[in-house]
Scaffold this motif. Structure first.
Motif, PDB file in Angstrom:
ATOM      1  N   LEU A   1      32.513  30.361  34.131  1.00  0.00           N
ATOM      2  CA  LEU A   1      32.838  28.967  34.436  1.00  0.00           C
ATOM      3  C   LEU A   1      33.414  28.253  33.210  1.00  0.00           C
ATOM      4  CD1 LEU A   1      32.392  27.031  36.991  1.00  0.00           C
ATOM      5  CD2 LEU A   1      30.663  25.964  35.556  1.00  0.00           C
TER       6      LEU A   1
ATOM      7  N   ILE B   1      37.052  26.520  33.108  1.00  0.00           N
ATOM      8  CA  ILE B   1      37.259  25.099  32.784  1.00  0.00           C
ATOM      9  C   ILE B   1      38.189  24.946  31.582  1.00  0.00           C
ATOM     10  CG2 ILE B   1      36.154  22.960  31.961  1.00  0.00           C
ATOM     11  CD1 ILE B   1      33.648  23.775  33.508  1.00  0.00           C
TER      12      ILE B   1
ATOM     13  N   THR C   1      30.596  26.262  43.659  1.00  0.00           N
ATOM     14  CA  THR C   1      31.648  26.912  42.873  1.00  0.00           C
ATOM     15  C   THR C   1      31.603  28.433  43.046  1.00  0.00           C
ATOM     16  OG1 THR C   1      30.232  27.104  40.897  1.00  0.00           O
ATOM     17  CG2 THR C   1      31.612  25.125  41.049  1.00  0.00           C
TER      18      THR C   1
ATOM     19  N   ILE D   1      36.385  24.062  40.697  1.00  0.00           N
ATOM     20  CA  ILE D   1      36.429  23.510  39.341  1.00  0.00           C
ATOM     21  C   ILE D   1      36.839  22.029  39.344  1.00  0.00           C
ATOM     22  CG2 ILE D   1      37.377  23.757  37.009  1.00  0.00           C
ATOM     23  CD1 ILE D   1      35.664  26.148  37.931  1.00  0.00           C
TER      24      ILE D   1
END
Ligand code: GDP
Ligand code: K
Ligand code: MG
Length: 272
Positions: free
Chosen positions: A19, A23, A144, A152
């Motif tokens: 993640l 990002i 997610t 996201i």
């Protein structure tokens, strides 16, 4: 442009690194946390008109003082006060993951949950009611799938919204009459030391003291209230409190879980 800082927290193996990469992309920096050899990763991401600094915390099951990772994670949250803590939760392992949520709640952090591994939860037929989860926890929940970079934008949208609400978020675990009495006693004492109470939430300090947290006990030893705190602590049996408090945190989770996910409760692999 607005600037905010968010910290990513979560148990090991929940998809935190994936993640973080989704990002921040290539805008990353890897170093060490001050004074320890624990890796510190930071990154940047611009979302709409907000520049977001992203800090990856060590993966932890808890925020006690049992390991250097846990102390690094909680010191960062308590002392640096990121605008939002994003907890990455493995949707297939809710009970164990939500234990960390209760600890973040106690720290008074603004938390947003990234309910990751959503694809796996769905494919095994779990029906998680994220709306109910939000209502019970008073925390926004965004589904997610980090390895496909799904969710996201929705996550960042929620993060920016939460950051706008400001720093403190009052939401605590309730420990029952006997323990609450001791917490209040300690709060009164600890609150008198402005060096401590200016830096840490007073209730959190009191809870940690009853938990027998070595790291917090050390901080108290060097303070103006050491004698008074120790006199309260000498009236209790430490092991009993620690166990009772952990039980209360699980109780909090277990009143929420059956309503949030009727089907997946049986599939929770809590003892794996
Ligand atoms: P960390 O220990 O929390 O940093 O977890 P990682 O980011 O290393 O992820 C652990 C494993 O889970 C990797 O193989 C990822 O590709 C995988 N993973 C991460 N997010 C998801 C997800 O949402 N769904 C699925 N199916 N796998 C994921
Ligand atoms: K796992
Ligand atoms: Mg990782």
């Amino acid at each position: 442009k607005k600037k905010i800082t968010i910290a990513l927290a979560g148990n090991p193996n929940v998809g935190k690194t994936t993640l973080f990469n989704a990002i921040t992309g290539a805008r990353q920096h890897v170093g060490n946390w001050p004074g320890v050899t624990v890796e510190k990763k930071t990154g940047k991401r611009t979302y709409k008109d907000t520049e977001i600094e992203v800090v990856d915390l060590p993966g932890t099951y808890s925020l006690t003082a049992y390991s250097i990772d846990e102390v690094v994670a909680r010191d960062y949250v308590v002392e640096e006060k990121p605008d939002v803590v994003v907890q990455i939760v493995d949707a297939t392992n809710l009970e164990r993951n939500l234990y960390l949520t209760t600890q973040l709640m106690e720290l008074g952090s603004r938390v947003v949950i990234a309910l990751n591994m959503w694809d796996l939860a769905e494919s095994r037929g779990d029906e998680i009611d994220t709306r109910k989860m939000e209502d019970f926890l008073e925390i926004p929940v965004v589904k997610t799938v980090a390895n496909r970079a799904e969710g996201i934008d929705a996550l960042l949208e929620e993060v920016v919204r939460e950051a706008d609400k400001g720093e403190h978020h009052e939401h605590e675990v309730s420990y029952g009459d006997d323990i609450e009495k001791k917490i209040i006693e300690l709060e009164k004492i600890v609150g008198k030391d402005s060096a401590l109470s200016g830096k840490y939430p007073v209730r959190w300090l009191s809870v940690k003291l009853l938990d027998g947290d070595e790291n917090i006990l050390e901080k108290i030893e060097g303070s103006s209230v050491a004698t008074q705190v120790n006199s309260v602590l000498s009236t209790i049996k430490k092991e009993d409190y620690e166990a009772a408090m952990a039980e209360k945190r699980y109780e909090t989770i277990n009143t929420v879980l059956p309503q949030v996910c009727v089907k997946c409760i049986k599939g929770v692999t809590f003892s794996d």
